[in-house]
Design an enzyme around this catalytic site. Structure first.
Site, PDB file in Angstrom:
ATOM      1  N   ASP A  29     -34.358 -53.755 -19.379  1.00 43.10           N
ATOM      2  CA  ASP A  29     -35.522 -53.435 -20.205  1.00 43.10           C
ATOM      3  C   ASP A  29     -36.104 -52.095 -19.758  1.00 43.10           C
ATOM      4  O   ASP A  29     -36.203 -51.797 -18.573  1.00 43.10           O
ATOM      5  CB  ASP A  29     -36.572 -54.550 -20.070  1.00 43.10           C
ATOM      6  CG  ASP A  29     -37.618 -54.482 -21.167  1.00 43.10           C
ATOM      7  OD1 ASP A  29     -37.646 -55.388 -22.022  1.00 43.10           O
ATOM      8  OD2 ASP A  29     -38.418 -53.513 -21.176  1.00 43.10           O
ATOM      9  N   ASN A  86     -39.420 -64.068 -27.384  1.00 43.40           N
ATOM     10  CA  ASN A  86     -40.628 -63.810 -28.177  1.00 43.40           C
ATOM     11  C   ASN A  86     -40.249 -63.836 -29.654  1.00 43.40           C
ATOM     12  O   ASN A  86     -39.256 -63.212 -30.052  1.00 43.40           O
ATOM     13  CB  ASN A  86     -41.220 -62.450 -27.804  1.00 43.40           C
ATOM     14  CG  ASN A  86     -41.712 -62.395 -26.366  1.00 43.40           C
ATOM     15  OD1 ASN A  86     -42.159 -63.401 -25.815  1.00 43.40           O
ATOM     16  ND2 ASN A  86     -41.632 -61.224 -25.761  1.00 43.40           N
ATOM     17  N   GLN A  93     -43.354 -60.636 -30.383  1.00 45.56           N
ATOM     18  CA  GLN A  93     -42.107 -59.900 -30.610  1.00 45.56           C
ATOM     19  C   GLN A  93     -42.398 -58.518 -31.193  1.00 45.56           C
ATOM     20  O   GLN A  93     -43.111 -58.401 -32.190  1.00 45.56           O
ATOM     21  CB  GLN A  93     -41.204 -60.683 -31.576  1.00 45.56           C
ATOM     22  CG  GLN A  93     -39.856 -60.022 -31.790  1.00 45.56           C
ATOM     23  CD  GLN A  93     -38.953 -60.803 -32.742  1.00 45.56           C
ATOM     24  OE1 GLN A  93     -39.341 -61.843 -33.274  1.00 45.56           O
ATOM     25  NE2 GLN A  93     -37.758 -60.297 -32.955  1.00 45.56           N
ATOM     26  N   VAL A  95     -39.613 -55.909 -31.156  1.00 45.34           N
ATOM     27  CA  VAL A  95     -38.373 -55.373 -31.725  1.00 45.34           C
ATOM     28  C   VAL A  95     -37.756 -56.435 -32.647  1.00 45.34           C
ATOM     29  O   VAL A  95     -37.447 -57.547 -32.206  1.00 45.34           O
ATOM     30  CB  VAL A  95     -37.373 -54.976 -30.614  1.00 45.34           C
ATOM     31  CG1 VAL A  95     -36.061 -54.502 -31.226  1.00 45.34           C
ATOM     32  CG2 VAL A  95     -37.974 -53.888 -29.721  1.00 45.34           C
ATOM     33  N   HIS A  99     -33.616 -61.421 -29.327  1.00 47.90           N
ATOM     34  CA  HIS A  99     -33.164 -61.079 -27.978  1.00 47.90           C
ATOM     35  C   HIS A  99     -33.770 -62.032 -26.957  1.00 47.90           C
ATOM     36  O   HIS A  99     -34.860 -62.553 -27.148  1.00 47.90           O
ATOM     37  CB  HIS A  99     -33.536 -59.636 -27.613  1.00 47.90           C
ATOM     38  CG  HIS A  99     -34.972 -59.291 -27.826  1.00 47.90           C
ATOM     39  ND1 HIS A  99     -35.501 -59.028 -29.073  1.00 47.90           N
ATOM     40  CD2 HIS A  99     -36.007 -59.190 -26.971  1.00 47.90           C
ATOM     41  CE1 HIS A  99     -36.790 -58.763 -28.966  1.00 47.90           C
ATOM     42  NE2 HIS A  99     -37.135 -58.866 -27.695  1.00 47.90           N
ATOM     43  N   HIS A 101     -35.152 -62.323 -23.145  1.00 44.70           N
ATOM     44  CA  HIS A 101     -35.582 -61.645 -21.914  1.00 44.70           C
ATOM     45  C   HIS A 101     -35.132 -62.516 -20.746  1.00 44.70           C
ATOM     46  O   HIS A 101     -35.404 -63.726 -20.730  1.00 44.70           O
ATOM     47  CB  HIS A 101     -37.108 -61.532 -21.848  1.00 44.70           C
ATOM     48  CG  HIS A 101     -37.729 -60.656 -22.878  1.00 44.70           C
ATOM     49  ND1 HIS A 101     -38.170 -59.377 -22.601  1.00 44.70           N
ATOM     50  CD2 HIS A 101     -38.021 -60.877 -24.187  1.00 44.70           C
ATOM     51  CE1 HIS A 101     -38.704 -58.854 -23.699  1.00 44.70           C
ATOM     52  NE2 HIS A 101     -38.628 -59.743 -24.679  1.00 44.70           N
TER      53      HIS A 101
HETATM   54  P1  DGP Z   1     -40.198 -58.010 -27.512  1.00 40.57           P
HETATM   55  O1  DGP Z   1     -41.669 -57.757 -27.332  1.00 40.57           O
HETATM   56  O2  DGP Z   1     -39.822 -59.435 -27.142  1.00 40.57           O
HETATM   57  O3  DGP Z   1     -39.723 -57.608 -28.885  1.00 40.57           O
HETATM   58  O4  DGP Z   1     -39.496 -57.120 -26.417  1.00 40.57           O
HETATM   59  C1  DGP Z   1     -38.922 -55.888 -26.698  1.00 40.57           C
HETATM   60  C2  DGP Z   1     -38.532 -55.275 -25.371  1.00 40.57           C
HETATM   61  O5  DGP Z   1     -37.649 -54.215 -25.642  1.00 40.57           O
HETATM   62  C3  DGP Z   1     -39.678 -54.698 -24.556  1.00 40.57           C
HETATM   63  O6  DGP Z   1     -39.786 -55.404 -23.329  1.00 40.57           O
HETATM   64  C4  DGP Z   1     -39.299 -53.261 -24.313  1.00 40.57           C
HETATM   65  C5  DGP Z   1     -37.840 -53.212 -24.681  1.00 40.57           C
HETATM   66  N1  DGP Z   1     -37.399 -51.972 -25.289  1.00 40.57           N
HETATM   67  C6  DGP Z   1     -37.901 -51.392 -26.397  1.00 40.57           C
HETATM   68  N2  DGP Z   1     -37.246 -50.256 -26.683  1.00 40.57           N
HETATM   69  C7  DGP Z   1     -36.264 -50.139 -25.737  1.00 40.57           C
HETATM   70  C8  DGP Z   1     -35.243 -49.173 -25.512  1.00 40.57           C
HETATM   71  O7  DGP Z   1     -35.075 -48.194 -26.242  1.00 40.57           O
HETATM   72  N3  DGP Z   1     -34.431 -49.390 -24.440  1.00 40.57           N
HETATM   73  C9  DGP Z   1     -34.580 -50.475 -23.613  1.00 40.57           C
HETATM   74  N4  DGP Z   1     -33.728 -50.580 -22.599  1.00 40.57           N
HETATM   75  N5  DGP Z   1     -35.528 -51.401 -23.807  1.00 40.57           N
HETATM   76  C10 DGP Z   1     -36.360 -51.243 -24.864  1.00 40.57           C
END
Ligand code: DGP
Length: 113
Positions: A29, A86, A93, A95, A99, A101
């Site tokens: 992350d 999430n 959530q 994104v 997914h 975590h």
């Molecule tokens: P959520 O809130 O459950 O949708 O978590 C999305 C997660 O994705 C958040 O913890 C940050 C991570 N994230 C967002 N953009 C990027 C990215 O470009 N690269 C990586 N490695 N993680 C990302």
């Protein structure tokens, strides 16, 4: 529309990938909330856990199996870890691509924020 995770899957943007197969990809992350914070993402574009259907049953099982394997490879299996999905707005959530975590390397607290 494709999410940022599709760009990572397609190697259009970089990520610290720790595992990949035909079905899924796992990478660190970008904003870690624990010493180990890995996102495990199916390559199939599913918006959220609320959107899965019966045809995704095997894929969902595969993701949980791989979450267990990734946690072992990260050395947090015995000490313990948390897997979080999430889901939609009130689930936090951000994104829109389902997914998992995988969080570990410190004591987790309860309740979640
Ligand atoms: P959520 O809130 O459950 O949708 O978590 C999305 C997660 O994705 C958040 O913890 C940050 C991570 N994230 C967002 N953009 C990027 C990215 O470009 N690269 C990586 N490695 N993680 C990302």
């Amino acid at each position: 529309m494709s999410s940022i995770f599709t760009k990572i899957i397609n190697k259009e943007i970089p990520a610290a990938i720790v595992y990949e197969d035909n079905e899924c990809i796992a990478f660190r992350d970008i904003d870690p909330k624990a010493p180990v914070h890995i996102l495990l993402v199916p390559k199939k574009e599913i918006l959220s856990l609320a959107e899965v259907s019966a045809e995704d049953k095997a894929l969902l099982g595969h993701l949980l199996m791989k979450a267990s394997e990734v946690a072992k490879a990260e050395g947090i299996s015995e000490s313990g870890y948390r897997v979080v999905v999430n889901t939609n707005k009130e689930g936090g959530q951000e994104v829109p691509h389902v997914h998992l975590h995988i969080l570990g390397g410190r004591q987790m607290t309860w309740s979640p924020g």
